[in-house]
Design a protein around this motif. Structure first.
Motif, PDB file in Angstrom:
ATOM      1  N   GLY A  28       0.806  -1.225   0.000  1.00 35.79           N
ATOM      2  CA  GLY A  28       0.000   0.000   0.000  1.00 35.79           C
ATOM      3  C   GLY A  28       0.829   1.261   0.000  1.00 35.79           C
ATOM      4  O   GLY A  28       1.849   1.359   0.676  1.00 35.79           O
ATOM      5  N   CYS A  29       0.407   2.235  -0.821  1.00 33.68           N
ATOM      6  CA  CYS A  29       1.029   3.549  -0.819  1.00 33.68           C
ATOM      7  C   CYS A  29      -0.030   4.588  -1.170  1.00 33.68           C
ATOM      8  O   CYS A  29      -0.904   4.337  -1.996  1.00 33.68           O
ATOM      9  CB  CYS A  29       2.187   3.630  -1.818  1.00 33.68           C
ATOM     10  SG  CYS A  29       3.109   5.173  -1.603  1.00 33.68           S
ATOM     11  N   ASN A  30       0.060   5.735  -0.533  1.00 32.19           N
ATOM     12  CA  ASN A  30      -0.906   6.813  -0.802  1.00 32.19           C
ATOM     13  C   ASN A  30      -0.358   7.807  -1.824  1.00 32.19           C
ATOM     14  O   ASN A  30      -1.042   8.764  -2.167  1.00 32.19           O
ATOM     15  CB  ASN A  30      -1.264   7.538   0.497  1.00 32.19           C
ATOM     16  CG  ASN A  30      -0.028   8.005   1.248  1.00 32.19           C
ATOM     17  OD1 ASN A  30       1.070   7.520   1.017  1.00 32.19           O
ATOM     18  ND2 ASN A  30      -0.207   8.931   2.149  1.00 32.19           N
ATOM     19  N   LEU A  31       0.878   7.608  -2.327  1.00 29.13           N
ATOM     20  CA  LEU A  31       1.424   8.473  -3.371  1.00 29.13           C
ATOM     21  C   LEU A  31       1.487   7.686  -4.685  1.00 29.13           C
ATOM     22  O   LEU A  31       1.338   6.464  -4.705  1.00 29.13           O
ATOM     23  CB  LEU A  31       2.819   8.978  -2.987  1.00 29.13           C
ATOM     24  CG  LEU A  31       2.929   9.763  -1.662  1.00 29.13           C
ATOM     25  CD1 LEU A  31       4.335  10.335  -1.508  1.00 29.13           C
ATOM     26  CD2 LEU A  31       1.894  10.865  -1.575  1.00 29.13           C
ATOM     27  N   ARG A  32       1.746   8.399  -5.768  1.00 29.16           N
ATOM     28  CA  ARG A  32       1.882   7.767  -7.084  1.00 29.16           C
ATOM     29  C   ARG A  32       3.026   8.461  -7.841  1.00 29.16           C
ATOM     30  O   ARG A  32       2.793   9.225  -8.782  1.00 29.16           O
ATOM     31  CB  ARG A  32       0.565   7.875  -7.883  1.00 29.16           C
ATOM     32  CG  ARG A  32      -0.569   7.010  -7.329  1.00 29.16           C
ATOM     33  CD  ARG A  32      -0.282   5.516  -7.497  1.00 29.16           C
ATOM     34  NE  ARG A  32      -1.338   4.645  -6.962  1.00 29.16           N
ATOM     35  CZ  ARG A  32      -1.376   4.187  -5.713  1.00 29.16           C
ATOM     36  NH1 ARG A  32      -0.435   4.518  -4.833  1.00 29.16           N
ATOM     37  NH2 ARG A  32      -2.346   3.387  -5.335  1.00 29.16           N
ATOM     38  N   CYS A  33       4.232   8.197  -7.422  1.00 25.78           N
ATOM     39  CA  CYS A  33       5.400   8.832  -8.057  1.00 25.78           C
ATOM     40  C   CYS A  33       5.558   8.307  -9.483  1.00 25.78           C
ATOM     41  O   CYS A  33       5.363   7.103  -9.731  1.00 25.78           O
ATOM     42  CB  CYS A  33       6.657   8.530  -7.258  1.00 25.78           C
ATOM     43  SG  CYS A  33       6.523   9.039  -5.529  1.00 25.78           S
ATOM     44  N   ASP A  34       5.937   9.199 -10.395  1.00 24.04           N
ATOM     45  CA  ASP A  34       5.981   8.832 -11.810  1.00 24.04           C
ATOM     46  C   ASP A  34       6.935   7.674 -12.094  1.00 24.04           C
ATOM     47  O   ASP A  34       6.691   6.870 -12.974  1.00 24.04           O
ATOM     48  CB  ASP A  34       6.396  10.044 -12.654  1.00 24.04           C
ATOM     49  CG  ASP A  34       5.238  11.013 -12.836  1.00 24.04           C
ATOM     50  OD1 ASP A  34       4.105  10.646 -12.458  1.00 24.04           O
ATOM     51  OD2 ASP A  34       5.460  12.131 -13.332  1.00 24.04           O
ATOM     52  N   TRP A  35       8.074   7.625 -11.391  1.00 28.76           N
ATOM     53  CA  TRP A  35       9.049   6.569 -11.700  1.00 28.76           C
ATOM     54  C   TRP A  35       9.094   5.504 -10.610  1.00 28.76           C
ATOM     55  O   TRP A  35      10.130   4.867 -10.397  1.00 28.76           O
ATOM     56  CB  TRP A  35      10.441   7.130 -11.945  1.00 28.76           C
ATOM     57  CG  TRP A  35      10.798   8.230 -10.989  1.00 28.76           C
ATOM     58  CD1 TRP A  35      11.230   8.088  -9.704  1.00 28.76           C
ATOM     59  CD2 TRP A  35      10.728   9.625 -11.264  1.00 28.76           C
ATOM     60  NE1 TRP A  35      11.426   9.322  -9.164  1.00 28.76           N
ATOM     61  CE2 TRP A  35      11.139  10.293 -10.091  1.00 28.76           C
ATOM     62  CE3 TRP A  35      10.363  10.370 -12.379  1.00 28.76           C
ATOM     63  CZ2 TRP A  35      11.182  11.674 -10.019  1.00 28.76           C
ATOM     64  CZ3 TRP A  35      10.410  11.741 -12.293  1.00 28.76           C
ATOM     65  CH2 TRP A  35      10.823  12.388 -11.127  1.00 28.76           C
ATOM     66  N   CYS A  36       7.967   5.334  -9.917  1.00 29.28           N
ATOM     67  CA  CYS A  36       7.927   4.327  -8.850  1.00 29.28           C
ATOM     68  C   CYS A  36       8.293   2.947  -9.392  1.00 29.28           C
ATOM     69  O   CYS A  36       7.729   2.499 -10.394  1.00 29.28           O
ATOM     70  CB  CYS A  36       6.527   4.259  -8.258  1.00 29.28           C
ATOM     71  SG  CYS A  36       6.370   3.000  -6.988  1.00 29.28           S
ATOM     72  N   ASP A  37       9.233   2.274  -8.724  1.00 28.32           N
ATOM     73  CA  ASP A  37       9.597   0.917  -9.138  1.00 28.32           C
ATOM     74  C   ASP A  37       8.952  -0.121  -8.221  1.00 28.32           C
ATOM     75  O   ASP A  37       9.323  -1.286  -8.237  1.00 28.32           O
ATOM     76  CB  ASP A  37      11.134   0.755  -9.155  1.00 28.32           C
ATOM     77  CG  ASP A  37      11.760   0.991  -7.778  1.00 28.32           C
ATOM     78  OD1 ASP A  37      11.015   1.272  -6.818  1.00 28.32           O
ATOM     79  OD2 ASP A  37      12.993   0.877  -7.665  1.00 28.32           O
ATOM     80  N   GLY A  71       8.239  -0.074   1.611  1.00 30.64           N
ATOM     81  CA  GLY A  71       6.951  -0.331   0.976  1.00 30.64           C
ATOM     82  C   GLY A  71       7.058  -0.106  -0.513  1.00 30.64           C
ATOM     83  O   GLY A  71       8.120  -0.339  -1.080  1.00 30.64           O
ATOM     84  N   GLY A  72       5.983   0.497  -1.040  1.00 28.98           N
ATOM     85  CA  GLY A  72       4.846   1.147  -0.412  1.00 28.98           C
ATOM     86  C   GLY A  72       5.261   2.210   0.615  1.00 28.98           C
ATOM     87  O   GLY A  72       6.383   2.664   0.641  1.00 28.98           O
ATOM     88  N   GLU A  73       4.281   2.574   1.398  1.00 26.94           N
ATOM     89  CA  GLU A  73       4.524   3.516   2.504  1.00 26.94           C
ATOM     90  C   GLU A  73       4.234   2.787   3.810  1.00 26.94           C
ATOM     91  O   GLU A  73       3.065   2.616   4.174  1.00 26.94           O
ATOM     92  CB  GLU A  73       3.643   4.756   2.341  1.00 26.94           C
ATOM     93  CG  GLU A  73       3.700   5.710   3.529  1.00 26.94           C
ATOM     94  CD  GLU A  73       5.128   6.045   3.960  1.00 26.94           C
ATOM     95  OE1 GLU A  73       5.857   6.682   3.193  1.00 26.94           O
ATOM     96  OE2 GLU A  73       5.518   5.652   5.086  1.00 26.94           O
TER      97      GLU A  73
HETATM   98  S1  SF4 Z   1       6.155   3.360  -3.159  1.00 27.81           S
HETATM   99 FE1  SF4 Z   1       7.556   5.120  -2.922  1.00 27.81          FE
HETATM  100  S2  SF4 Z   1       8.126   5.659  -5.013  1.00 27.81           S
HETATM  101 FE2  SF4 Z   1       6.285   4.348  -5.151  1.00 27.81          FE
HETATM  102  S3  SF4 Z   1       4.552   5.752  -5.226  1.00 27.81           S
HETATM  103 FE3  SF4 Z   1       4.883   5.202  -3.076  1.00 27.81          FE
HETATM  104  S4  SF4 Z   1       6.222   6.806  -2.274  1.00 27.81           S
HETATM  105 FE4  SF4 Z   1       6.333   6.929  -4.496  1.00 27.81          FE
END
Ligand code: SF4
Length: 227
Positions: A28-37, A71-73
């Motif tokens: 789970g993560c509440n962000l959506r970074c463009d280059w998330c791996d 994570g995730g977060e």
């Molecule tokens: S897991 Fe990390 S890099 Fe990926 S969307 Fe979440 S905060 Fe951003």
């Protein structure tokens, strides 16, 4: 807590890069970074209790050592993650917490080494860092910026100066963004910003930062998960 994977590998980032490390990766993560791996962590995973996670860490690294909670977060599951990290600390592990800094850090025990990934303008998640979290940083912690271009670099450089990060944390890390679809060649061609250019900017401006390369992406195929 919801867990995507637990595995042992070589730590690829931070000033602990190169050391064997057990990774506890939460779902789970509440962000959506463009280059998330790590998009594969956004959903799925399986429920595990604190003791079950601790037992798996002990199985993988019975003599202590480094554990990274990531994570995730991970702080989205703070109610279980903080007690887990406390148990790992009490068990003699050196515990790293990788977080975006969007969730409050004040309740994280100070013995835990926070690796805080402050999002730059071109990440798609600019301004997600919670400024009050600066007060929770200690000289054991590290702040990382993933940098895609000159605009990101100038943001990271100015943020570092404005908040005197060089004196506030153990390490400030400037790391070139890496293409999330990279696979095959294990070289810098997948970096969205040439590390040499970033190195020259750091040197020219005398920034108190460490150049960080994600070394796991140079050891294994960049597309490989669980390393
Ligand atoms: S897991 Fe990390 S890099 Fe990926 S969307 Fe979440 S905060 Fe951003």
């Amino acid at each position: 807590m919801q867990i995507t994977e637990i595995f042992k590998s070589i730590q690829g980032e931070s000033s602990y890069a190169g050391l064997p490390c057990v990774f506890v990766r939460l779902t789970g993560c509440n962000l959506r970074c463009d280059w998330c791996d790590s998009e594969y962590t956004f959903t799925g995973g399986r429920k595990m209790g604190i003791e079950e996670v601790e037992a798996e860490v002990e199985r993988l690294s019975p003599r202590g050592g480094l554990v990274e909670v990531t994570g995730g977060e991970p702080l989205l599951q703070e109610k279980e993650v903080i007690p887990l990290m406390e148990r790992l600390l009490n068990g003699g592990y050196n515990v790293l917490l990788e977080t975006s800094g969007e969730r409050p850090l004040e309740r994280v025990p100070r013995e835990i080494i926070k690796i805080v990934d402050v999002k730059c303008p071109n990440s798609g998640e600019a301004d997600s860092f919670r400024t009050e979290n600066l007060d929770a940083l200690t000289l054991r912690d590290e702040v990382k910026f993933v940098i895609a271009n000159r605009e990101d670099y100038e943001f990271a450089r100015d943020f570092t100066a404005r908040h005197e990060l060089g004196a506030r944390v153990a390490s400030v890390i400037f790391s070139p963004a890496f293409s999330k679809d990279a696979s095959g060649e294990r070289d810098t061609s997948h970096c969205l910003l040439d590390p040499r250019e970033l190195a020259e900017w750091i040197l020219n401006d005398d920034v108190p930062a460490r150049l960080g390369l994600q070394i796991h992406k140079f050891i294994w195929d960049p597309a490989m998960k669980g390393v």
